[in-house]
Design an enzyme around this catalytic site. Structure first.
Site, PDB file in Angstrom:
ATOM      1  CB  THR A 287       8.937 -30.569  20.621  1.00  0.00           C
ATOM      2  OG1 THR A 287       9.910 -30.731  19.719  1.00  0.00           O
ATOM      3  CG2 THR A 287       7.699 -30.123  19.744  1.00  0.00           C
ATOM      4  CG  ASP A 288      12.869 -31.239  25.925  1.00  0.00           C
ATOM      5  OD1 ASP A 288      13.581 -31.696  25.427  1.00  0.00           O
ATOM      6  OD2 ASP A 288      12.750 -31.221  27.190  1.00  0.00           O
TER       7      ASP A 288
END
Ligand SMILES: *[C@@H]1O[C@H](CO)[C@@H](O)[C@H](O)[C@H]1NC(C)=O
Ligand SMILES: *[C@@H]1O[C@H](CO)[C@@H](O)[C@H](O)[C@H]1NC(C)=O
Ligand SMILES: *[C@@H]1O[C@H](CO)[C@@H](O)[C@H](O)[C@H]1NC(C)=O
Ligand SMILES: *[C@@H]1O[C@H](CO)[C@@H](O)[C@H](O)[C@H]1NC(C)=O
Ligand SMILES: *[C@@H]1O[C@H](CO)[C@@H](O)[C@H](O)[C@H]1NC(C)=O
Ligand SMILES: *[C@@H]1O[C@H](CO)[C@@H](O)[C@H](O)[C@H]1NC(C)=O
Ligand SMILES: *[C@@H]1O[C@H](CO)[C@@H](O)[C@H](O)[C@H]1NC(C)=O
Ligand SMILES: *[C@@H]1O[C@H](CO)[C@@H](O)[C@H](O)[C@H]1NC(C)=O
Length: 770
Positions: A287-288
Site C-alpha cells: 500500500t501507499d
C-alpha cells in the site's frame, strides 16, 4: 435483497461514510460511470520467468513459519530508525527484516547521500544509458544505507492533469518515453540488489482529494475516483508499469485514489486482473502509506503488504481463514511474494543490515554511514546537464562569448538559506505556493531528496567569473532591479514549485513574470532560466525582443549550478527535449488543465472521469489542432541536424493480427514484445559543433491518435558527420487494446510513420501497411 451496488460495496470492501453513503446516491443511477468488476481469486505467484529459484527459496522459508509469523510479515512496524517503513525480523530463521525508504529521486532524510536529478529531468534527457547509470549509483546509496527497497520509481501520475502536483516525480506525460526510462531505472537500481516499488498503481493523476477527508460537519468524503475505461488504462496508464514489470520490477505500490469507485488497494480488477494475471507480476503489492481501507476484501483483491502498519489485518487474517472468508493459500501467497523478492535480489546474502545508515534522527548520536562516492560524480553531473532544455536562442545569445559583465537576477539563483541536513524546508504545502526562494533543485514532499551540498547557479557563475576574470552584479530580491547598462548578459532565475499533497494553482505566476519582464525591458540580452516541477508556461514574455534565451532547467539535483554553467558557456551542448507540451495558454490543456473537484451529487464521492481517453498532452493538441508554444519533444542545440533516408521494413511476425498465445511471463504475453517493423534514418550534424540529437519516431495507428511516440534514439554526432538511427517497433507498439478481445490487436490498414526532431517537426514521413 442487496442492490448490485450494495453487493459491489461488500465485494470490494468499500468503506462507506457515516452520513451519506455511496449507496444512497448511486443505486438508482444506472448511467454511473463504471464499477470495477470483481476478479477472484487472487492469482498465486508461480515463479515464472527468472523468478523460479527465488520462489523455491521463498516457499521453503514460508513453510517454516508459524501463522503468527506469517501474519507479522504482511504489515509494517515502527522501528527505531529513519526508514519510511519496516518489516520486522524473524531472528530464529536468520531473517533480518526489511527497510524501505523514500523515494524515487534519491534518499530523503539521512546525511551522506546525493540529491539526484528528478524524474522529469531524466525524462527531458531522453537518455537510456544515463537513466540506467543514475539508477545504478542511486541504488548503491540505498544499499549502503541498508535500504532494501526504494519507494520509486514513479510512472503514475503520468501527467494527465497539467497542474498535477507530482508530475515532476515521474519521467514524462508520454507512456512510451516513461516506459523506456522506468525500465532502465528498474534494471539499474535492482543491479545493486535494491528492490523497486513502482508507484502509484493506478490512476493517481491528481493530488486533490487523493485521500479521504472529513468535512466540518463530520461528513466523510471518499478519495477521488479515477474512472478510466479499459482501452485508456491499457494504452496510457498501465503501459509504463508493464515495461517496468517486464524489466523485473519487484514491488508495486497501490495508490490512494479509487478506480471506478473501488479503492486502488482493494481493487481486484486492477490488482488481481491487470497486474497479477495479465502482466504476470511475480512480486508483491504494497500500500501507499495509510492507503488500506478494508480488511479481508483487500487481501482477496490481491493486496500483499500494508504500510506503515495495518489496522485491519493482523489476527483478522487467521480468523478469516478459519471462518472461510479467506483461503490459507492467500496468506501464504502474500508472504511468498514478499520473500521471493528478497531472494530474487540476493538480499539473503551480503546485504547490509536493514536501516544501518538510517538513524532515527540525524540530530542525535549516530554513526556516519557515507553513501556518497567519487565514482558517482560524473553521472550526477551528466544527469544534471542533460535534463536542461534550450527553448529559445535568438541571435546565438548562447553559448556566452567571454562576457565581461554578467548580471544575475531572481530568487532562484542562490542556495536556499538554511540546510542543516535532511531536506531543505521549502515553504508550506499550499496551492498558492507557486514559487520558492532559493534555487529549486527538487520538488517537495516524499519525492524530494537530501543533497550532500548544493552548487547553486550563483556559486557556479561566480566560480566561472573568478576563472575568467569577469565581473558579476546581482539582485535576488527586487521586482524592479536597476541594471548596469553594459551588462553583456542578464541571467534571470525563476522557478515553478510543486509538492506532493497539493496540485499547482497555476502554470505561471505574475511575481516571477514581472521579474523577467523588468529585466528584459532594461537589458537587450536577457536569458531566462526556469527551474520547474512541472509544465511552466511562458506566454507573457516569450516574444519579448530582449528575451534572447530561455532554458527550462527542470530539477537537476545538487549539481544544478555547474551543469548550467557548462551549458551557458558551451562546455556542454544542450541536448534535452521537452517530455511534455508547453501551451501558449493554460486553457489549451482543456478539461485536463485542472484536477477534478467534488461536485453536485458526488460531493462526498468525488469523481474524475477520464473521458478524454488517451488524448492528453500532445495527443490532445494534435487531435484538436492546437498549436503549442513548444511542442512535445522540442529542444534546441548549439548545432543543427538534418534528416534523410527513411527506410521501413517488416519482419514476418507482422502478418498475424493477434499475438500468438504464450505462457504469461513478467510483463505479460512475451509475443507482445516481438519486433514487427524496423525503421531507420540518417541524421547529419549540419552545424559547427559536436552535439547530441534525440531522433524521434512517431506512429499514426489507424483509428488512433494522429501520432504517438514509438521510438527515440539519442546519438552524439560530430560536426559535419552523419549517423544511422534504427528504431524497432514491437507488436505492442503497433497495436491498440481491444476491449472485446481483451487483447492487443494490430489494425489492418495504413500506418503513418514520422521521424524527426520533435512531435511537430517531422521531416521524414512514410507509410506501412499491415
Ligand atoms: C462522470 O460520468 C458520469 C457517468 O457518465 C456522469 O454521471 C457524471 O456527470 C460525470 N461527471 C462529470 C464531472 O462529468
Ligand atoms: C472501469 O469502468 C470502465 C467503463 O465501464 C471499464 O471499461 C473499465 O474496465 C473499468 N475498469 C476497472 C478497473 O474497473
Ligand atoms: C509478531 O509481532 C509482534 C509485534 O512486533 C511481536 O510482539 C510478536 O512476538 C510477533 N509474533 C511472532 C510469532 O513472532
Ligand atoms: C479486525 O478488523 C476490524 C474491522 O476491520 C478492525 O476494527 C480491527 O481492529 C481488526 N483487528 C485487528 C487485530 O487488527
Ligand atoms: C470472518 O473473519 C473476518 C476477520 O475477522 C471478518 O471480517 C468476517 O466478518 C468474518 N466472517 C464471518 C462470516 O464470520
Ligand atoms: C521570498 O522572499 C521575499 C523577500 O525577498 C519575500 O517577500 C517573499 O514572501 C518570499 N517568498 C516566498 C515564497 O517565500
Ligand atoms: C531592450 O533593451 C534595451 C536596453 O538595452 C531597451 O532600451 C529597450 O527598450 C528594450 N526593449 C524593450 C522592448 O523593452
Ligand atoms: C487564455 O485563455 C483564456 C481562457 O480561454 C482567455 O481568457 C485568455 O485571454 C487567453 N490568454 C491569451 C494570452 O491568449
Amino acid at each position: 435483497m442487496l442492490t448490485s451496488w450494495g453487493k459491489a460495496c461488500l465485494l470490494l470492501g468499500i468503506s462507506v461514510g457515516n452520513l451519506v453513503t455511496a449507496q444512497d446516491i448511486i443505486t438508482s443511477d444506472t448511467s454511473f460511470y463504471g464499477q470495477s468488476p470483481a476478479v477472484y481469486p487472487s492469482p498465486e505467484g508461480t515463479g515464472a520467468g527468472d523468478w523460479t529459484s527465488a520462489y523455491q527459496k521463498a516457499k521453503a522459508f514460508v513453510a517454516k513459519l508459524s501463522d503468527d509469523e506469517k501474519v507479522n510479515l504482511t504489515a509494517g512496524v515502527t522501528a527505531d530508525n529513519g526508514c519510511s517503513g519496516n518489516i520486522q525480523s524473524i531472528p530464529r530463521l536468520g531473517f533480518p527484516g526489511i527497510c524501505v525508504s523514500d523515494a524515487g529521486n534519491g534518499l530523503r532524510g539521512p546525511d551522506f547521500v546525493n540529491s539526484w536529478s528528478s524524474g522529469i529531468h531524466v525524462g527531458a534527457s531522453w537518455n537510456r544509458g544515463l537513466a540506467n547509470d543514475r539508477a545504478v549509483y542511486m541504488g548503491k546509496e540505498f544499499r549502503t544505507k541498508g535500504v532494501n527497497m526504494i519507494l520509486g520509481p514513479v510512472v503514475g501520475p503520468l501527467g494527465r492533469v497539467a497542474l498535477g502536483g507530482r508530475n515532476w516525480e515521474g519521467f514524462s506525460a508520454d507512456p512510451y518515453l516513461s516506459g523506456i526510462l522506468v525500465s532502465e531505472s528498474v534494471k539499474g537500481l535492482q543491479s545493486q540488489n535494491v528492490a523497486t516499488s513502482l508507484k502509484h498503481f493506478i490512476g493517481n493523476e491528481q493530488e486533490t482529494n487523493r485521500n479521504p477527508t472529513t468535512d466540518s460537519n463530520g461528513q466523510y468524503i471518499e478519495s477521488v475516483s479515477s474512472n478510466i475505461d479499459d482501452k485508456t488504462i491499457h494504452e496510457l496508464y498501465v503501459w509504463p508499469f508493464q515495461d517496468a514489470v517486464l524489466a523485473g520490477a519487484t514491488c508495486v505500490m497501490c495508490s490512494y485514489n479509487r478506480v471506478n469507485n473501488s479503492y486502488a488497494c482493494q481493487n481486484s480488477k486492477t490488482i488481481n486482473g491487470i497486474l497479477k494475471t495479465e502482466l504476470g507480476f511475480q512480486g508483491y503489492v504494497v500500500t501507499d502509506w495509510e492507503a488500506q481501507h478494508a480488511g479481508i476484501a483487500s487481501a482477496n483483491a490481491g493486496l500483499d503488504v500494508v504500510m506503515p502498519s495495518s489496522s485491519y489485518w493482523n489476527s483478522n487474517l487467521t480468523t478469516a481463514i478459519s471462518n472461510g472468508t479467506m483461503e490459507a493459500s492467500r496468506l501464504d501467497d502474500m508472504i511468498t511474494r514478499l520473500m521471493a523478492t528478497w531472494y530474487y535480489l540476493g538480499q539473503d546474502s551480503a546485504f547490509p543490515n536493514p536501516g544501518v545508515g538510517m538513524p532515527a534522527s540525524i540530530y542525535s548520536a549516530h554513526k556516519a554511514v557515507i553513501a556518497t562516492s567519487q565514482a558517482a560524480k560524473p553521472t550526477l553531473l551528466q544527469s544534471a546537464i542533460e535534463g536542461h532544455v534550450l527553448l529559445k536562442n535568438q541571435n546565438h545569445a548562447l553559448p556566452l562569448k567571454s562576457p565581461k559583465l554578467i548580471s544575475v537576477f531572481g530568487y532562484d539563483a542562490y542556495t536556499p538559506l538554511t540546510y542543516t541536513g535532511s531536506t531543505v524546508s521549502f515553504a508550506t504545502t499550499t496551492r498558492s505556493a507557486l514559487y520558492q526562494n532559493g534555487t529549486m533543485y527538487s520538488g517537495g514532499g516524499s519525492g524530494t531528496n537530501s543533497p550532500a551540498y548544493i552548487d547553486s547557479p550563483m556559486e557556479a557563475i561566480q566560480r566561472r567569473a573568478y576563472q575568467d576574470g569577469s565581473s558579476v552584479f546581482w539582485d535576488f530580491t527586487s521586482e524592479d532591479s536597476v541594471i548596469d547598462y553594459v551588462s553583456d548578459v542578464c541571467l534571470v532565475f525563476i522557478n515553478a514549485y510543486a509538492s506532493e499533497g497539493v496540485d499547482r494553482a497555476a502554470l505561471s505566476d505574475t511575481y516571477s513574470d514581472a521579474i523577467v519582464t523588468n529585466v528584459a525591458n532594461n537589458c537587450a540580452n536577457t536569458v531566462v532560466v526556469i527551474h520547474n516541477a512541472g509544465i511552466r508556461t511562458v506566454e507573457s514574455w516569450v516574444d519579448h525582443v530582449n528575451v534572447t534565451g530561455i532554458i527550462i532547467g527542470h530539477l537537476p539535483g545538487q549539481d544544478t549550478g555547474r551543469a548550467l554553467v557548462d551549458i551557458l558557456y558551451g562546455d556542454a551542448n544542450p541536448s534535452g527535449k521537452l517530455p511534455y507540451t508547453i501551451a501558449k495558454n493554460g486553457s489549451d490543456y482543456g478539461s485536463v488543465l485542472e484536477p477534478s473537484e467534488p461536485e453536485g451529487k458526488y460531493e462526498y464521492f468525488p469523481q474524475s472521469n477520464f473521458s478524454e481517453g488517451v488524448f492528453i498532452d500532445y495527443r490532445a493538441f494534435d487531435k484538436n489542432d492546437i498549436e503549442p508554444q513548444y511542442a512535445f519533444g522540442y529542444g534546441l542545440s548549439y548545432t543543427t541536424f538534418g534528416y534523410s533516408n527513411l527506410k521501413i521494413s517488416k519482419t514476418s511476425a507482422s502478418s498475424t493480427q493477434y499475438p500468438a498465445k504464450a505462457s504469461i511471463l513478467p510483463g505479460g504475453n512475451p509475443r507482445l514484445f516481438d519486433t514487427l517493423v524496423k525503421v531507420s534514418a540518417t541524421v547529419k550534424n549540419t552545424g559547427s559543433v559536436d552535439g547530441k540529437e534525440i531522433a524521434q519516431l512517431y506512429v499514426g495507428i489507424p483509428n488512433g491518435p494522429v501520432r504517438q511516440l514509438r521510438g527515440f534514439e539519442k546519438v552524439l554526432i560530430k560536426s559535419g558527420k552523419s549517423t544511422t538511427v534504427t528504431f524497432t517497433l514491437t507488436r505492442r507498439d503497433l497495436s491498440t487494446w481491444d476491449t472485446d478481445a481483451q487483447e492487443w490487436l494490430l489494425q489492418r490498414g495504413t500506418y503513418q510513420i514520422y521521424v524527426g526532431r520533435n512531435s511537430r517537426d517531422l521531416s521524414l514521413t512514410g507509410t506501412l501497411t499491415i
